[in-house]
Design a protein around this motif. Structure first.
Motif, mmCIF file in Angstrom:
data_model
loop_
_atom_site.group_PDB
_atom_site.id
_atom_site.type_symbol
_atom_site.label_atom_id
_atom_site.label_comp_id
_atom_site.label_asym_id
_atom_site.label_seq_id
_atom_site.Cartn_x
_atom_site.Cartn_y
_atom_site.Cartn_z
ATOM 1 N N UNK A 1 7.945 4.235 -7.558
ATOM 2 C CA UNK A 1 9.141 3.705 -8.047
ATOM 3 C C UNK A 1 10.458 2.993 -7.803
ATOM 4 N N UNK A 2 11.559 3.143 -9.119
ATOM 5 C CA UNK A 2 11.966 2.266 -9.011
ATOM 6 C C UNK A 2 11.464 1.239 -10.006
ATOM 7 N N UNK A 3 11.646 -0.259 -10.637
ATOM 8 C CA UNK A 3 11.501 -0.920 -11.868
ATOM 9 C C UNK A 3 12.383 -2.109 -10.994
ATOM 10 N N UNK A 4 11.721 -3.335 -11.218
ATOM 11 C CA UNK A 4 11.574 -4.591 -11.200
ATOM 12 C C UNK A 4 12.016 -5.264 -12.613
ATOM 13 N N UNK A 5 11.839 -7.215 -12.360
ATOM 14 C CA UNK A 5 12.570 -7.593 -13.980
ATOM 15 C C UNK A 5 13.414 -6.552 -15.386
ATOM 16 N N UNK A 6 13.513 -7.326 -16.517
ATOM 17 C CA UNK A 6 14.125 -6.889 -16.929
ATOM 18 C C UNK A 6 15.815 -6.186 -16.783
ATOM 19 N N UNK A 7 16.390 -5.867 -18.246
ATOM 20 C CA UNK A 7 17.515 -5.444 -17.509
ATOM 21 C C UNK A 7 17.838 -4.357 -16.621
ATOM 22 N N UNK B 1 1.052 -0.942 -0.426
ATOM 23 C CA UNK B 1 -0.212 0.307 -0.112
ATOM 24 C C UNK B 1 0.368 0.753 0.104
ATOM 25 N N UNK B 2 -0.036 2.612 -0.251
ATOM 26 C CA UNK B 2 0.825 3.690 0.004
ATOM 27 C C UNK B 2 1.847 3.790 1.324
ATOM 28 N N UNK B 3 0.499 4.151 1.825
ATOM 29 C CA UNK B 3 0.383 3.677 3.518
ATOM 30 C C UNK B 3 2.217 3.019 3.806
ATOM 31 N N UNK B 4 2.160 2.012 3.511
ATOM 32 C CA UNK B 4 3.051 0.711 3.705
ATOM 33 C C UNK B 4 4.468 1.328 3.405
ATOM 34 N N UNK B 5 4.132 1.897 1.778
ATOM 35 C CA UNK B 5 5.341 2.576 1.575
ATOM 36 C C UNK B 5 6.188 3.686 1.999
ATOM 37 N N UNK B 6 5.693 4.345 2.629
ATOM 38 C CA UNK B 6 5.660 5.732 2.977
ATOM 39 C C UNK B 6 6.343 5.204 4.485
ATOM 40 N N UNK B 7 5.740 4.624 4.933
ATOM 41 C CA UNK B 7 6.485 3.765 6.368
ATOM 42 C C UNK B 7 7.716 3.032 6.076
ATOM 43 N N UNK B 8 8.059 2.308 5.251
ATOM 44 C CA UNK B 8 9.484 2.548 4.883
ATOM 45 C C UNK B 8 10.591 3.128 4.382
ATOM 46 N N UNK B 9 9.819 4.953 3.638
ATOM 47 C CA UNK B 9 10.417 5.143 3.135
ATOM 48 C C UNK B 9 11.005 5.895 4.441
ATOM 49 N N UNK B 10 10.263 6.360 5.485
ATOM 50 C CA UNK B 10 10.238 7.187 7.431
ATOM 51 C C UNK B 10 11.674 6.409 7.551
ATOM 52 N N UNK B 11 11.158 5.090 7.797
ATOM 53 C CA UNK B 11 12.461 4.135 8.258
ATOM 54 C C UNK B 11 14.030 4.639 7.667
ATOM 55 N N UNK B 12 13.603 3.958 6.134
ATOM 56 C CA UNK B 12 15.168 4.242 5.512
ATOM 57 C C UNK B 12 15.631 6.109 5.716
ATOM 58 N N UNK B 13 14.696 6.815 6.128
ATOM 59 C CA UNK B 13 15.882 8.217 5.880
ATOM 60 C C UNK B 13 16.516 8.689 6.848
ATOM 61 N N UNK B 14 17.439 8.788 6.111
ATOM 62 C CA UNK B 14 18.754 9.505 6.561
ATOM 63 C C UNK B 14 20.349 7.945 6.184
ATOM 64 N N UNK B 15 19.498 7.189 5.738
ATOM 65 C CA UNK B 15 20.324 5.703 5.486
ATOM 66 C C UNK B 15 21.064 5.334 4.332
ATOM 67 N N UNK B 16 20.017 6.081 2.951
ATOM 68 C CA UNK B 16 20.359 6.706 1.561
ATOM 69 C C UNK B 16 20.607 4.900 1.117
ATOM 70 N N UNK B 17 19.531 3.875 2.097
ATOM 71 C CA UNK B 17 19.386 2.557 1.491
ATOM 72 C C UNK B 17 18.334 2.870 -0.034
ATOM 73 N N UNK B 18 19.121 2.271 -0.826
ATOM 74 C CA UNK B 18 18.347 1.996 -2.098
ATOM 75 C C UNK B 18 16.308 0.923 -2.065
ATOM 76 N N UNK B 19 15.398 1.700 -2.160
ATOM 77 C CA UNK B 19 14.256 1.179 -2.334
ATOM 78 C C UNK B 19 13.579 1.159 -3.427
ATOM 79 N N UNK B 20 13.169 0.048 -3.526
ATOM 80 C CA UNK B 20 11.670 -0.428 -4.731
ATOM 81 C C UNK B 20 10.733 -0.274 -4.495
ATOM 82 N N UNK B 21 9.950 0.386 -4.382
ATOM 83 C CA UNK B 21 8.408 0.541 -4.089
ATOM 84 C C UNK B 21 6.890 0.294 -5.603
ATOM 85 N N UNK B 22 6.660 -0.547 -5.045
ATOM 86 C CA UNK B 22 5.373 -0.819 -5.789
ATOM 87 C C UNK B 22 4.502 -0.548 -5.074
ATOM 88 N N UNK B 23 3.690 0.532 -5.216
ATOM 89 C CA UNK B 23 2.161 0.609 -4.174
ATOM 90 C C UNK B 23 1.023 0.669 -4.840
#
Length: 462
Positions: free
Chosen positions: A437-443, A209-231
């Motif tokens: 944001x991000x993208x799965x599969x393909x090159x 969900x969008x809310x789940x994606x927002x929670x992931x972004x908040x948790x990762x804030x400041x860590x610079x961990x790359x994220x893939x989010x399909x919401x």
């Protein structure tokens, strides 16, 4: 106190499975095992990694007779559809096929004076937070290429499909994958967010969900961990005057109601040009009226329960609000006496809808679709873009140039012509706006699961 995660079956409301959530200490131990396994794994030849991942996928397929009824119990998909293994195999085979070229170094110069190149390195540990609606397909979109690319993988599955991660890991282990490389963790939200915030992972992929994606972004804030989010999405279909009407009805209705509408790229709103509108609606009503709502373990059932009563309640609320605002429901509820006011929900097709209604703007994720009449391409494009999501659109015309021209104006991740609700593993699965944001599969999927490293080697100083 240990948290117990429980999967409540939509079939009968019983607790189908439960598992204790791992503590932070247990999770840290699993991560240490993954880090230890990943270095040796990344050093192995690509061909060996590909072979072992495909062996894991094959072993998973051998479990399909157990998986199909298990999925029916956990999330309600009818057994008649045979599970997800065909798609899992197709996608795994494709990423295996392109791995060598997708991960190949980019050679800039090899001469007596310099070597210059860009290589792809694995992130280390990839964290896959998978959804319940297509629990094997969506998980394996990241699991297979991440492992092939040399990463270790930790999977945390949705509670509604609690047993999927456990089964996937078992299949890959039985196929010979090194111990510790691919692990399943049962985690609560707090521990999940704490691990992300501690930069425990090299890459995090979340589908939900969008809310789940927002929670992931908040948790990762400041860590610079790359994220893939399909919401998710609110994907439209547009039927033009030169469309194959029968084919359009069949594909769009299947896209709207398959899996009880619980598809992120399912069709949730349809726009039809005036000359075809009445015929489209008539044929669509006839199509929906043939669905069979019932127990997903019954081979005759084509429409199972939604995954939970809570999800069904939201769809009922959207439909009710639309009807109160002037929409007309065209599906006779008497055709679906199995609708129990809970997880078993009758399908519905609405006309007289507009974009003031939530059912046409917000994700429904259930067996309902609204159909609107439009006068031309400009009106259709404006309505299709009038949405917070952007995952896919389905255009119906015999003119590919027209479809491409409209596609350039649409805010979406994928433009389909004369098909819908499909993921092509050769193309990047991506979205825009609240779809994430991000993208799965393909090159591009391989590139997201690795990081570039440049080598500039000067051999002489003359």
């Amino acid at each position: 106190m240990t948290t117990t995660l429980k999967c409540v079956s939509p079939v009968d409301g019983s607790v189908y499975a439960e598992r204790p959530a791992a503590s932070r200490a247990e999770a840290d131990e699993a991560l240490a095992r993954a880090r230890a396994a990943q270095k040796d794994w990344a050093a192995r030849p690509l061909s060996e990694r590909v072979a072992l991942v495909l062996a894991g996928v094959t072993r998973l397929g051998e479990m399909n007779a157990e998986i199909v009824p298990e999925l029916a119990w956990m999330m309600g998909r009818p057994v008649r559809y045979g599970g997800e293994f065909g798609g899992v195999r197709e996608r795994a085979d494709y990423v295996a096929q392109i791995a060598e070229s997708a991960l190949a170094p980019i050679e800039i110069e090899t001469s007596d004076r310099f070597e210059r190149r860009i290589i792809r390195e694995p992130h280390g540990i990839v964290f896959v937070i998978a959804p319940w609606n297509y629990p094997y397909l969506t998980a394996n979109n990241t699991v297979a290429p991440a492992l092939i690319a040399g990463n270790a993988v930790i999977i945390k599955h949705a509670t509604q499909t609690l047993l999927v991660g456990e089964r996937m890991v078992r299949a890959f282990a039985e196929a010979g994958l090194p111990e510790g490389l691919f692990q399943n963790l049962f985690l609560d939200h707090a521990t999940t967010e704490a691990l992300i915030g501690a930069r425990a992972f090299g890459f995090v992929n979340f589908t939900g969900s969008v809310n789940g994606g927002k929670a992931i972004e908040r948790a990762a804030a400041g860590t610079f961990t790359p994220l893939g989010l399909e919401l998710g999405g609110k994907d439209p279909g547009y039927v033009m005057e030169d469309a194959d009407l029968d084919r359009a009805v069949d594909v769009l209705m299947d896209g709207a109601f398959y899996n009880s509408g619980q598809c992120c790229c399912g069709i949730e709103r349809i726009y039809v040009v005036e000359p075809l509108y009445d015929a489209f609606v008539e044929k669509a009503v006839a199509w929906v009226s043939t669905l069979k709502l019932g127990n997903p373990l019954d081979e005759a059932t084509t429409l199972g329960p939604m995954a939970s009563k809570r999800f069904a309640a939201e769809v009922r609320a959207q439909v009710g609000a639309a009807v109160q605002a002037g929409a007309t429901p065209l599906i006779d509820p008497a055709l679906f006496p199995q609708d129990d006011g809970g997880a078993y929900l009758a399908p519905q097709l609405l006309v007289g809808v507009d974009h003031s209604m939530r059912v046409m703007r917000e994700e429904s994720f259930g067996p309902v679709v609204g159909v609107m009449k439009v006068k031309d391409d400009a009106e259709a494009v404006a309505l299709m873009n009038d949405c917070a999501y952007g995952l896919t659109v389905s255009l119906w015309t015999s003119d590919a140039e027209r479809a491409a021209r409209l596609g350039a104006q649409l805010e979406t991740g994928t433009v389909f012509m004369n098909r819908a609700d499909y993921l092509d593993p050769a193309l990047c699965w991506t979205g825009c706006k609240d779809t994430g944001r991000g993208g799965a599969l393909s090159v591009i999927g391989f590139h997201n699961l690795t990081r570039p490293k440049s080598y500039h080697l000067r051999k002489v100083f003359a």
